[in-house]
Design a protein around this motif. Structure first.
Motif, PDB file in Angstrom:
ATOM      1  N   MET A   1       0.840  -1.207   0.000  1.00 25.61           N
ATOM      2  CA  MET A   1       0.000   0.000   0.000  1.00 25.61           C
ATOM      3  C   MET A   1       0.873   1.254   0.000  1.00 25.61           C
ATOM      4  O   MET A   1       0.661   2.166  -0.797  1.00 25.61           O
ATOM      5  N   ARG A   2       1.859   1.275   0.883  1.00 23.18           N
ATOM      6  CA  ARG A   2       2.735   2.445   0.994  1.00 23.18           C
ATOM      7  C   ARG A   2       3.543   2.640  -0.296  1.00 23.18           C
ATOM      8  O   ARG A   2       3.590   3.734  -0.851  1.00 23.18           O
ATOM      9  N   ASP A   3       4.169   1.564  -0.778  1.00 28.15           N
ATOM     10  CA  ASP A   3       5.033   1.676  -1.953  1.00 28.15           C
ATOM     11  C   ASP A   3       4.251   2.036  -3.212  1.00 28.15           C
ATOM     12  O   ASP A   3       4.687   2.891  -3.986  1.00 28.15           O
ATOM     13  N   ILE A   4       3.110   1.410  -3.429  1.00 31.91           N
ATOM     14  CA  ILE A   4       2.322   1.700  -4.628  1.00 31.91           C
ATOM     15  C   ILE A   4       1.808   3.138  -4.596  1.00 31.91           C
ATOM     16  O   ILE A   4       1.839   3.837  -5.617  1.00 31.91           O
ATOM     17  N   SER A   5       1.370   3.614  -3.439  1.00 33.40           N
ATOM     18  CA  SER A   5       0.926   5.011  -3.316  1.00 33.40           C
ATOM     19  C   SER A   5       2.058   5.960  -3.697  1.00 33.40           C
ATOM     20  O   SER A   5       1.863   6.919  -4.451  1.00 33.40           O
ATOM     21  N   GLU A   6       3.229   5.680  -3.174  1.00 30.56           N
ATOM     22  CA  GLU A   6       4.402   6.512  -3.450  1.00 30.56           C
ATOM     23  C   GLU A   6       4.777   6.464  -4.935  1.00 30.56           C
ATOM     24  O   GLU A   6       5.073   7.493  -5.540  1.00 30.56           O
ATOM     25  N   ILE A   7       4.755   5.275  -5.519  1.00 33.63           N
ATOM     26  CA  ILE A   7       5.088   5.120  -6.946  1.00 33.63           C
ATOM     27  C   ILE A   7       4.090   5.893  -7.809  1.00 33.63           C
ATOM     28  O   ILE A   7       4.483   6.587  -8.755  1.00 33.63           O
TER      29      ILE A   7
ATOM     30  N   ILE B   1      -6.812   2.509  -1.639  1.00 39.85           N
ATOM     31  CA  ILE B   1      -7.747   2.249  -0.544  1.00 39.85           C
ATOM     32  C   ILE B   1      -7.340   0.994   0.219  1.00 39.85           C
ATOM     33  O   ILE B   1      -7.347   0.961   1.440  1.00 39.85           O
ATOM     34  N   ASP B   2      -6.988  -0.058  -0.516  1.00 42.25           N
ATOM     35  CA  ASP B   2      -6.626  -1.322   0.113  1.00 42.25           C
ATOM     36  C   ASP B   2      -5.834  -2.166  -0.870  1.00 42.25           C
ATOM     37  O   ASP B   2      -5.870  -1.924  -2.077  1.00 42.25           O
ATOM     38  N   VAL B   3      -5.122  -3.145  -0.335  1.00 39.54           N
ATOM     39  CA  VAL B   3      -4.432  -4.140  -1.149  1.00 39.54           C
ATOM     40  C   VAL B   3      -4.771  -5.498  -0.559  1.00 39.54           C
ATOM     41  O   VAL B   3      -4.602  -5.710   0.638  1.00 39.54           O
ATOM     42  N   GLU B   4      -5.298  -6.383  -1.393  1.00 37.23           N
ATOM     43  CA  GLU B   4      -5.599  -7.746  -0.968  1.00 37.23           C
ATOM     44  C   GLU B   4      -4.512  -8.652  -1.534  1.00 37.23           C
ATOM     45  O   GLU B   4      -4.327  -8.703  -2.750  1.00 37.23           O
TER      46      GLU B   4
ATOM     47  N   VAL C   1      -5.062  -4.394  -6.037  1.00 34.35           N
ATOM     48  CA  VAL C   1      -4.905  -3.030  -5.532  1.00 34.35           C
ATOM     49  C   VAL C   1      -6.212  -2.281  -5.778  1.00 34.35           C
ATOM     50  O   VAL C   1      -6.605  -2.059  -6.928  1.00 34.35           O
ATOM     51  N   ILE C   2      -6.891  -1.914  -4.707  1.00 34.72           N
ATOM     52  CA  ILE C   2      -8.159  -1.196  -4.810  1.00 34.72           C
ATOM     53  C   ILE C   2      -7.846   0.287  -4.640  1.00 34.72           C
ATOM     54  O   ILE C   2      -7.273   0.697  -3.638  1.00 34.72           O
ATOM     55  N   TYR C   3      -8.200   1.065  -5.676  1.00 33.43           N
ATOM     56  CA  TYR C   3      -7.855   2.481  -5.652  1.00 33.43           C
ATOM     57  C   TYR C   3      -9.056   3.337  -6.038  1.00 33.43           C
ATOM     58  O   TYR C   3     -10.034   2.861  -6.600  1.00 33.43           O
TER      59      TYR C   3
END
Length: 114
Positions: free
Chosen positions: A13-19, A34-37, A47-49
């Motif tokens: 979640m943190r890394d994908i948001s930053e990327i 929002i979430d990662v399952e 990845v739910i965004y």
């Protein structure tokens, strides 16, 4: 979900948001993860965004995210310490936008405008 899966989920979640914020060009509106399952073996991540913006901005952003999924996965692979980088599947939700509208309506009610 195991403790390891939870750690991987939070890290993703943190890394994908930053990327998405720093590496991907062409995103319109505000993109929020929002979430990662994560699958039990960490080989797959959904990845739910959400995107806050006009319908045109949302559609354009969805296209950019889909087009850049391989690049996002590559960047995740450079950051996260896993034997295998999870396959990423991005799923759009409009819950962020709906929440924003609800807050706006509540604000109007409290100001006596509705």
């Amino acid at each position: 979900m195991t403790l390891r899966n939870e750690r991987v989920r939070k890290e993703l979640m943190r890394d994908i948001s930053e990327i998405l914020q720093r590496e991907i060009r062409g995103l319109l509106g505000v993109v929020s993860v929002i979430d990662v399952e994560v699958s039990h073996d960490n080989s797959f991540a959904k990845v739910i965004y959400s995107v806050l913006g006009s319908p045109e901005q949302i559609e354009k952003t969805k296209e950019v995210v889909e087009k850049n999924t391989p690049k996002i996965r590559y960047e995740v692979g450079k950051r996260i310490r896993l034997r295998l980088t999870p396959e990423l599947k991005f799923v759009y939700t409009d819950s962020f936008e709906k929440g924003s509208r609800v807050t706006e309506i509540i604000d109007k009610i409290s100001r006596g405008e509705l």
